[in-house]
Design an enzyme around this catalytic site. Structure first.
Site, short mmCIF file in Angstrom:
data_model
loop_
_atom_site.label_atom_id
_atom_site.label_comp_id
_atom_site.label_asym_id
_atom_site.label_seq_id
_atom_site.Cartn_x
_atom_site.Cartn_y
_atom_site.Cartn_z
N THR A 86 0.81 -1.22 0.00
CA THR A 86 0.00 0.00 0.00
C THR A 86 0.84 1.27 0.00
O THR A 86 0.62 2.17 -0.82
CB THR A 86 -0.95 -0.01 1.21
N ASN A 107 5.18 -0.87 4.01
CA ASN A 107 4.26 -0.14 4.87
C ASN A 107 4.89 0.29 6.19
O ASN A 107 4.57 1.35 6.73
CB ASN A 107 3.03 -0.99 5.17
N LYS A 186 -6.91 5.26 5.48
CA LYS A 186 -5.56 5.01 6.01
C LYS A 186 -4.71 6.28 5.93
O LYS A 186 -4.76 7.00 4.92
CB LYS A 186 -4.87 3.90 5.21
N ASP A 187 -3.88 6.50 6.95
CA ASP A 187 -3.03 7.70 6.92
C ASP A 187 -2.05 7.66 5.77
O ASP A 187 -1.87 8.65 5.05
CB ASP A 187 -2.32 7.91 8.27
N ARG A 188 -1.38 6.53 5.56
CA ARG A 188 -0.37 6.47 4.50
C ARG A 188 -0.98 6.68 3.11
O ARG A 188 -0.33 7.23 2.21
CB ARG A 188 0.38 5.14 4.54
#
Length: 568
Positions: A86, A107, A186-188
């Site tokens: 991701t 990740n 998701k933050d990323r």
């Protein structure tokens, strides 16, 4: 000139002007004056490229069909690296570069200089804090709180992103006038594609399901975000997901189709309240839809759940694009669709068809390797030579343990590389002697290749497409490690079900790539392309610099002749 000829010339000039005026031509983009008004990049987490073909007959309205029927659709888009996860996928889409350019190879990774007890996520940044997190998810007495509870306070930022994104280049070209945002569960996935200079990136606080950000961007949430969080929208999403009153929103609601409509509604609120497309320059929003990944790991790409998820998303995208057309106007917008990675089929399901598919328990493999390392370097001891929680394709060495045993990096990595192949081969199930002759033997796990960090750092790799993919996957965060590739359709797992992604094999690298907007000539294109081409194409059309490490090419084959001429 005679009068008849003069009249003919005038008539011809008028006709030419009328044709020019009414022809659907593409005017050269000027982001400085708001042409287009808005760029929208939609990234679907864990969405394999073949899904658009598989479910195409069931799509309705202008969801996915906006791209496949009215846009430029590339059916052969593959990542050209081996670490299909991701964080690197989202960074690649934003920067037009691979891990060796943008610095995000997975990740999360071990960085003992920052924390010796747990991995550091790709965007985790203890220098910042989360913004306006609900009080019911923060410990009442922080000084005495358990370390696990403090995760709600640790902020996130693009600190590890070593290249600019398309959004960064828009901001630079307009001296900060362009407004750039990222949205995801998701933050990323919200931070990495939007870049270092984004006005904000928003993601979910996992327990409550409220949208938050970190102090890297702002001290407090805007009033419109507070209003969205205070509305009944979360409760309606939880109800649709049959998870009323849940205190695990990300896990329980995030894996359901309701999460996509919830996130798209937040994106609508952002576009409306931040006045995107109304600032006299070109703005950008990246929307990463995470629900497909959360559900996909559990059930796999061939499940009824995946079928339901894709059709539900088609419906939600139709509603979102319809709203976008009414508010900003699709004629004023450039759209792109892609994904951060694909996914492997569930091994047990593939094995039933005769594919050599198997789940390999890497925790057991690591234990076996560690035993052998102790026998070689510290007989009689139980030194932990490998960092815990293995996560392919990387196996991280405990640098300090090897140094205490006076073992250098090359010796350590070479030893682990050899033991990986040996341990995986030894884990193969033994066939039972009483099996009938026509019974197929169980698939045997096997390592396709292993590379040490030093080999990657010195480009000691095969001179082939395979070697190039491995080279593109390299980034250095100070660890010693080896990169292990299992055979195709073999994954890291316990064998209890589910599936994952991380490999150089085609099913993990195949993703959609499609565009919609004035410059693009509608059609289906079968050239081999890559997600790095997205940022390169948009940057060239917009007349701004490509992101700093971009290696993509401009997809001129999908551009209208007038657009192609404008960028030459």
């Amino acid at each position: 000139m005679s009068m008849p000829r003069r009249r003919s010339y005038a008539l011809f000039s008028c006709l030419a002007l009328l044709i020019l005026f009414f022809s659907p031509t593409f005017l050269p983009a000027q982001v400085y004056s708001g042409n287009p008004k808005l760029i929208v990049i939609v990234v679907i987490d864990q969405f394999r490229g073949d899904y658009l073909n598989r479910f195409h007959s069931e799509f309705k309205g202008r969801g996915f069909r906006l791209f496949t029927d009215e846009g430029a659709w590339f059916t052969n888009c593959y990542y050209d690296y081996a670490n299909t996860k991701t964080a690197p996928g989202h960074a690649t889409i934003g920067t037009g570069a691979y891990s060796d350019g943008h610095g995000i190879e997975t990740n999360e990774w071990w960085d003992t200089s920052r924390d010796a007890h747990h991995k550091i996520s790709s965007v985790e940044d203890e220098r910042y804090q989360l913004v306006d997190v609900p009080s019911n998810v923060i410990p009442a007495n922080l000084p005495n709180a358990q370390p696990s509870a403090l995760k709600y306070l640790i902020g996130s930022s693009p600190r590890n992103l070593r290249a600019t994104t398309l959004g960064d280049e828009l901001r630079l070209a307009t001296q900060g006038k362009a407004r750039v945002f990222g949205v995801s569960l998701k933050d990323r996935a919200s931070i990495l594609p939007s870049g270092q200079s984004a006005n904000a990136a928003y993601w979910l606080e996992p327990a409550s399901g409220q949208f938050t950000t970190s102090t890297y961007y702002m001290e407090h949430l805007p009033e419109w975000v507070h209003a969205f969080n205070a509305s009944d929208r979360r409760q309606r999403a939880a109800h649709e997901a049959l998870a009323d009153g849940t205190d695990q929103f990300f896990e329980q609601v995030g894996r359901m189709p309701a999460a996509n409509s919830y996130e798209l509604d937040f994106a609508q609120a952002l576009i409306q309240n931040e006045h995107l497309g109304q600032n006299g320059v070109t703005d950008e929003i990246t929307i990463s839809l995470s629900a497909n990944d959360i559900e996909g790991h559990a059930f796999g790409p061939d499940s009824p759940q995946e079928h339901r998820m894709v059709l539900g998303l088609d419906h939600d995208l139709d509603a979102f694009f319809t709203w976008l057309d009414k508010t900003v106007g699709l004629k004023n917008v450039w759209l792109a669709l892609s994904a951060d990675h694909g996914v492997a089929p569930v091994p047990s399901e593939a094995a039933q068809l005769g594919i050599s598919a198997v789940a390999v328990n890497m925790t057991e493999i690591d234990a076996a390797i560690n035993t052998k390392l102790n026998e070689r370097f510290s007989p009689g001891s139980e030194t932990q030579y490998l960092m815990p929680d293995p996560d392919l394709p990387y196996i991280t060495l405990n640098k300090q343990a090897f140094e205490q045993a006076k073992v250098d990096e090359k010796t350590a990595e070479d030893a682990v590389a050899a033991l990986v192949q040996e341990a995986v081969a030894a884990s193969a199930p033994q066939p039972k002697s009483e099996l009938p002759l026509q019974h197929r033997l169980p698939p045997a796990p096997r390592v396709q290749a292993v590379y040490t960090r030093l080999q990657l750092a010195h480009s000691e790799l095969p001179p082939s497409e395979w070697g190039r993919r491995i080279a593109h996957s390299y980034a250095d965060h100070g660890n010693w490690f080896v990169m292990a590739m299992l055979d195709a359709y073999q994954i890291q797992g316990s064998g209890a079900g589910g599936t994952t992604h991380y490999s150089p094999w085609s099913y993990d690298r195949h993703v959609p790539l499609a565009f919609y907007g004035a410059p693009f000539a509608p059609g289906e294109y079968r050239e081999r392309v890559a997600p790095v081409d997205l940022a390169a194409t948009f940057a060239s059309l917009a007349g701004v610099n490509q992101p700093s490490a971009s290696v993509g090419r401009v997809l001129t084959e999908a551009l209208k002749p007038t657009a192609t001429a404008a960028i030459k």
